[in-house]
Design a protein around this motif. Structure first.
Motif, mmCIF file in Angstrom:
data_model
loop_
_atom_site.group_PDB
_atom_site.id
_atom_site.type_symbol
_atom_site.label_atom_id
_atom_site.label_comp_id
_atom_site.label_asym_id
_atom_site.label_seq_id
_atom_site.Cartn_x
_atom_site.Cartn_y
_atom_site.Cartn_z
ATOM 1 N N ASP A 253 0.849 -1.095 0.122
ATOM 2 C CA ASP A 253 0.205 0.179 0.045
ATOM 3 C C ASP A 253 1.131 1.226 -0.008
ATOM 4 N N LEU A 254 0.763 1.966 -0.986
ATOM 5 C CA LEU A 254 1.603 3.283 -1.094
ATOM 6 C C LEU A 254 1.412 4.333 0.204
ATOM 7 N N LYS A 255 0.345 3.979 0.905
ATOM 8 C CA LYS A 255 0.346 4.751 1.983
ATOM 9 C C LYS A 255 0.971 4.529 3.159
ATOM 10 N N PHE A 256 1.471 3.401 3.213
ATOM 11 C CA PHE A 256 2.336 2.922 4.283
ATOM 12 C C PHE A 256 3.735 3.378 4.249
ATOM 13 N N VAL A 257 4.107 3.986 5.567
ATOM 14 C CA VAL A 257 5.213 4.995 5.669
ATOM 15 C C VAL A 257 6.087 4.339 6.477
ATOM 16 N N GLY A 258 5.983 2.860 7.037
ATOM 17 C CA GLY A 258 6.664 2.416 7.953
ATOM 18 C C GLY A 258 6.372 2.375 9.431
ATOM 19 N N ALA B 153 -2.007 1.990 8.823
ATOM 20 C CA ALA B 153 -2.536 2.893 9.702
ATOM 21 C C ALA B 153 -4.011 2.881 9.821
ATOM 22 N N SER B 154 -4.748 2.367 8.650
ATOM 23 C CA SER B 154 -6.204 2.223 8.626
ATOM 24 C C SER B 154 -6.703 1.449 9.788
ATOM 25 N N ARG B 155 -6.248 0.263 9.893
ATOM 26 C CA ARG B 155 -6.850 -0.624 10.877
ATOM 27 C C ARG B 155 -5.825 -1.087 11.918
ATOM 28 N N GLN B 156 -4.569 -1.113 11.524
ATOM 29 C CA GLN B 156 -3.369 -1.160 12.536
ATOM 30 C C GLN B 156 -2.902 -2.739 12.532
ATOM 31 N N ASP C 171 -4.796 -5.481 6.518
ATOM 32 C CA ASP C 171 -6.081 -4.936 7.320
ATOM 33 C C ASP C 171 -7.256 -5.822 6.894
ATOM 34 N N CYS C 172 -6.969 -7.089 6.344
ATOM 35 C CA CYS C 172 -8.015 -8.077 6.238
ATOM 36 C C CYS C 172 -8.308 -8.511 7.582
ATOM 37 N N VAL C 173 -9.639 -9.057 7.737
ATOM 38 C CA VAL C 173 -10.029 -9.791 8.898
ATOM 39 C C VAL C 173 -10.714 -11.040 8.677
ATOM 40 N N LEU C 174 -9.970 -12.051 8.950
ATOM 41 C CA LEU C 174 -10.695 -13.465 8.636
ATOM 42 C C LEU C 174 -11.142 -14.032 9.975
#
Length: 266
Positions: A68-73, A97-100, A119-122
């Motif tokens: 995800d390009l929004k991920f900055v570490g 950062a969306s769901r941690q 951020d998937c939830v199974l």
């Protein structure tokens, strides 16, 4: 047995009776529960907590950075429950950062070359057949089966006891207890065999059929069909779950045989 030919970060926590074969890499802040097996060439990258009795097959990559390009570490995580089987070359990413965090429950089988994105939830007892792919922030409920080659669009939700037939492209939410197939993704019936195997009674299955006749085989729009279901079927766990799922669908549910069912649930 822990092979001397594997690389284990000093911060990693390894439970009792864990087998780690040669050429495994276990990274920073990783926890592996008792009785787990990590096979040769697998990599548990970072910030991953695994429960007991898990089996990670050769060359799987678990807990990698999100694509995800929004991920900055930022510090994000992957949580995996007990007794899961992660087959060869599958990839499971940490959250953003969306769901941690990305979450996988218990007793899941994720076959070779599958991908579970950030951020998937199974839930529990889920099967993903070979090369099934989940985009970011997808939610999959208990006992769902995602057949081979299925592609699931980001933010989609898949209900309990659903089966999605091979090669389908999922870009809508899939309500519980049904079979979905084709593209555009379409309702093709109730998952009768799966429900029978899991102990649902004939009365319960017939109620599910009757509910979905109103939703998918009538000329009503979805919101009207749900009002009919609410008024004509006595409250119970199955009826309530179907109603709540459809009412809370953000993407809208898949289509049925009636063109009116293409309308998003209100």
């Amino acid at each position: 047995m822990i092979s001397e030919l594997s690389i284990i970060h000093p911060t990693a926590k390894i439970g009792k009776n864990v087998t780690i074969e040669p050429f495994v890499t276990i990274g920073e802040n990783v926890e592996i529960g008792d009785d787990s097996i990590i096979m040769s060439g697998a990599k548990i990258v970072k910030n991953t907590k695994m429960g007991k009795g898990n089996k990670v097959f050769n060359l799987a990559v678990v807990g990698g950075d999100p694509q995800d390009l929004k991920f900055v570490g930022e510090e994000t995580y992957l949580e995996i429950g007990d007794n899961n089987m992660l087959r060869e070359f599958c990839t499971i990413n940490r959250g953003t950062a969306s769901r941690q965090k990305t979450v996988i429950g218990n007793n899941c089988l994720i076959m070779a070359y599958c991908h579970v994105a950030h951020d998937c939830v199974l839930g529990n007892n889920i099967i993903m057949s070979n090369t099934a792919q989940l985009a970011g922030e997808v939610e999959v409920d208990d006992f769902a089966i995602i057949s081979g080659g299925v592609l699931v669009h980001q933010f989609s939700k898949i209900g309990k006891h659903v089966i999605i037939q091979g090669g389908a492209l999922v870009n809508k939410d899939i309500p519980p207890y049904i079979v979905a197939a084709r593209f555009p993704i379409t309702y093709t019936g109730v998952n009768i065999i799966g429900l029978q195997r899991r102990g649902f009674t004939e009365e319960q299955i017939n109620e599910i059929k009757n509910i979905y006749r109103l939703v998918f085989h009538s000329d009503m729009i979805v919101s009207e069909a749900i009002e009919r279901v609410s008024s004509e079927f006595a409250p119970n766990a199955i009826r309530n779950e179907i109603i709540d799922f459809i009412k809370n669908s953000d993407r809208g549910i898949l289509k049925g045989t009636s063109t009116s069912c293409r309308e998003k649930a209100e």
